[in-house]
Design a protein around this motif. Structure first.
Motif, short mmCIF file in Angstrom:
data_model
loop_
_atom_site.label_atom_id
_atom_site.label_comp_id
_atom_site.label_asym_id
_atom_site.label_seq_id
_atom_site.Cartn_x
_atom_site.Cartn_y
_atom_site.Cartn_z
N UNK A 34 23.28 0.75 -12.72
CA UNK A 34 24.43 0.02 -12.20
C UNK A 34 24.12 -1.47 -12.08
N UNK A 35 22.90 -1.79 -11.65
CA UNK A 35 22.49 -3.19 -11.52
C UNK A 35 22.47 -3.87 -12.88
N UNK A 36 22.02 -3.16 -13.90
CA UNK A 36 21.97 -3.71 -15.26
C UNK A 36 23.38 -4.04 -15.75
N UNK A 37 24.32 -3.13 -15.51
CA UNK A 37 25.70 -3.37 -15.91
C UNK A 37 26.25 -4.62 -15.25
N UNK A 38 25.97 -4.78 -13.96
CA UNK A 38 26.47 -5.95 -13.22
C UNK A 38 25.81 -7.24 -13.74
N UNK A 39 24.54 -7.16 -14.08
CA UNK A 39 23.85 -8.35 -14.61
C UNK A 39 24.50 -8.80 -15.91
N UNK A 40 24.76 -7.86 -16.80
CA UNK A 40 25.39 -8.21 -18.08
C UNK A 40 26.80 -8.73 -17.85
N UNK A 41 27.52 -8.09 -16.96
CA UNK A 41 28.91 -8.48 -16.68
C UNK A 41 28.98 -9.90 -16.12
N UNK A 42 28.07 -10.23 -15.23
CA UNK A 42 28.09 -11.53 -14.56
C UNK A 42 27.38 -12.63 -15.34
N UNK A 43 26.77 -12.28 -16.45
CA UNK A 43 26.03 -13.26 -17.24
C UNK A 43 26.96 -14.32 -17.82
N UNK A 44 26.51 -15.56 -17.80
CA UNK A 44 27.26 -16.65 -18.41
C UNK A 44 26.89 -16.82 -19.88
N UNK A 45 25.88 -16.09 -20.30
CA UNK A 45 25.45 -16.17 -21.69
C UNK A 45 25.84 -14.93 -22.47
N UNK A 46 25.09 -14.68 -23.53
CA UNK A 46 25.36 -13.52 -24.38
C UNK A 46 24.39 -12.39 -24.05
N UNK A 47 24.68 -11.24 -24.58
CA UNK A 47 23.75 -10.13 -24.53
C UNK A 47 23.00 -10.13 -25.86
N UNK A 48 21.69 -10.31 -25.79
CA UNK A 48 20.84 -10.29 -26.99
C UNK A 48 20.14 -8.94 -27.03
N UNK A 49 20.31 -8.21 -28.13
CA UNK A 49 19.69 -6.88 -28.25
C UNK A 49 18.70 -6.93 -29.39
N UNK A 50 17.46 -6.52 -29.10
CA UNK A 50 16.39 -6.61 -30.08
C UNK A 50 15.64 -5.30 -30.20
N UNK A 51 14.97 -5.12 -31.31
CA UNK A 51 14.18 -3.92 -31.55
C UNK A 51 13.57 -4.00 -32.92
N UNK A 52 12.82 -2.99 -33.28
CA UNK A 52 12.17 -2.95 -34.59
C UNK A 52 12.29 -1.54 -35.15
N UNK A 53 12.28 -1.43 -36.47
CA UNK A 53 12.38 -0.12 -37.10
C UNK A 53 13.75 0.51 -36.85
N UNK A 54 13.74 1.81 -36.57
CA UNK A 54 15.01 2.51 -36.32
C UNK A 54 15.69 1.97 -35.06
#
Length: 321
Positions: A34-54
């Motif tokens: 729930x805290x993660x959702x609120x952090x993303x919602x209240x962010x003034x920036x973008x959501x950057x999603x990163x990973x490698x491989x699959x």
């Protein structure tokens, strides 16, 4: 077992294995989620999603879902990030790093760099004691008991769990934003869904070829107008206002009932009070009227002033239904 039976059994086993893995994710949805959702919602920036491989492929899908549901997002490949692409990350961005093990070499290099930037880092991992988990501000737990392949090697259950966790985030953010179908259509204007939710009757009208006759027009002129405009109908207009319509069906019925029609005019065979829509009405609503009344054309008029004819075939060509 026959070869076919073996194939079917393996397929069913894989599907059941993945469904069980997804089911267990429910236990990982906690206050930190729930805290993660609120952090993303209240962010003034973008959501950057990163990973490698699959995991990078899953990251791209999560980004696509987020962008189409109101959360500005960007994909950052983990290996490219440590070779210059970290410059894409801005101060207010929130970062989700996806890795099943959380211990791959690229992740071990990337995490300290991301932390140095000062951004909030969310680790999505199946190993809550991993380097990624320990280095993250928050963790999305996507632990699975095993992969569904016979050797427990190919990313299957684990990537499905990552995908579903991303979908859960997106849905929660949609709920918080009160994201409606109309909002979704804004991001999909070119697709069938976008057309269904955005396209209005006036957008489809060809007002330069609208069939029209006066009330006193001869039946010959009516037939010529219907034939030339090729819509199977003509409006009967007086002082720019609709007073009726004549369809090719009306013409056929008249010919069946009479041997001569030289004494008739348009107003004698027209249908009064035809079904009409406004140019500002949604095309999908117009289609529902056509379907409900088993007709193929609708007169379009604004405040009674004739604008044109909307034909079922035009709607079907747009791929709306």
């Amino acid at each position: 077992m026959t070869p076919n039976e073996n194939i079917l059994a393996a397929a069913k086993k894989a599907i059941l294995s993945e469904s069980e893995s997804i089911k267990k994710l429910v236990d990982f949805i906690d206050t930190d989620f729930a805290e993660i959702v609120k952090i993303i919602y209240n962010s003034k920036g973008r959501l950057v999603v990163t990973g490698i491989g699959k995991s990078a492929i899953i990251a791209q899908k999560i980004v696509a879902t987020m962008n189409s549901t109101g959360t500005p997002s960007m994909f950052l490949h983990a290996s490219e990030a440590i070779h210059g692409d970290l410059g894409m990350v801005q101060n207010d961005d929130v970062i989700i790093c996806i890795s099943k093990s959380g211990n791959s070499p690229e992740i071990k290099v990337l995490v300290p760099l991301l932390k140095r930037f000062g951004n909030i880092l969310i680790g999505m991992t199946g190993n809550t004691t991993s380097f990624l988990a320990k280095g993250s501000d928050h963790v999305l737990n996507t632990t699975v008991d095993a992969e569904c392949d016979p050797n427990n090697l190919a990313p299957t259950n684990s990537t499905t769990a990552q995908l579903v966790m991303g979908d859960a985030l997106a849905v929660c953010l949609m709920e918080m934003r009160q994201f409606k179908a109309e909002d979704f259509a804004k991001y999909h204007p070119g697709g069938a869904l976008g057309k269904k939710l955005l396209l209005r009757v006036g957008d489809m009208l060809d007002q330069t070829h609208r069939p029209v006759v006066s009330p006193d027009a001869s039946i010959k002129n009516v037939i010529v107008e219907i034939s030339e405009k090729r819509l199977g109908v003509t409006a009967v207009v007086e002082n720019e206002h609709i007073i009726g319509i004549i369809t090719d069906g009306d013409i056929r019925r008249m010919l069946n009932d009479r041997d001569t029609f030289s004494d008739l005019t348009a107003k004698d065979i027209m249908t009064k009070n035809p079904k009409m829509v406004h140019s500002t009405d949604m095309v999908v609503d117009a289609f529902n009227i056509l379907e409900d009344f088993s007709i193929t054309q609708l007169i379009v008029a604004d405040e009674g002033v004739y604008k044109g004819v909307l034909h079922l075939h035009d709607i079907l060509k747009e791929g709306i239904v």
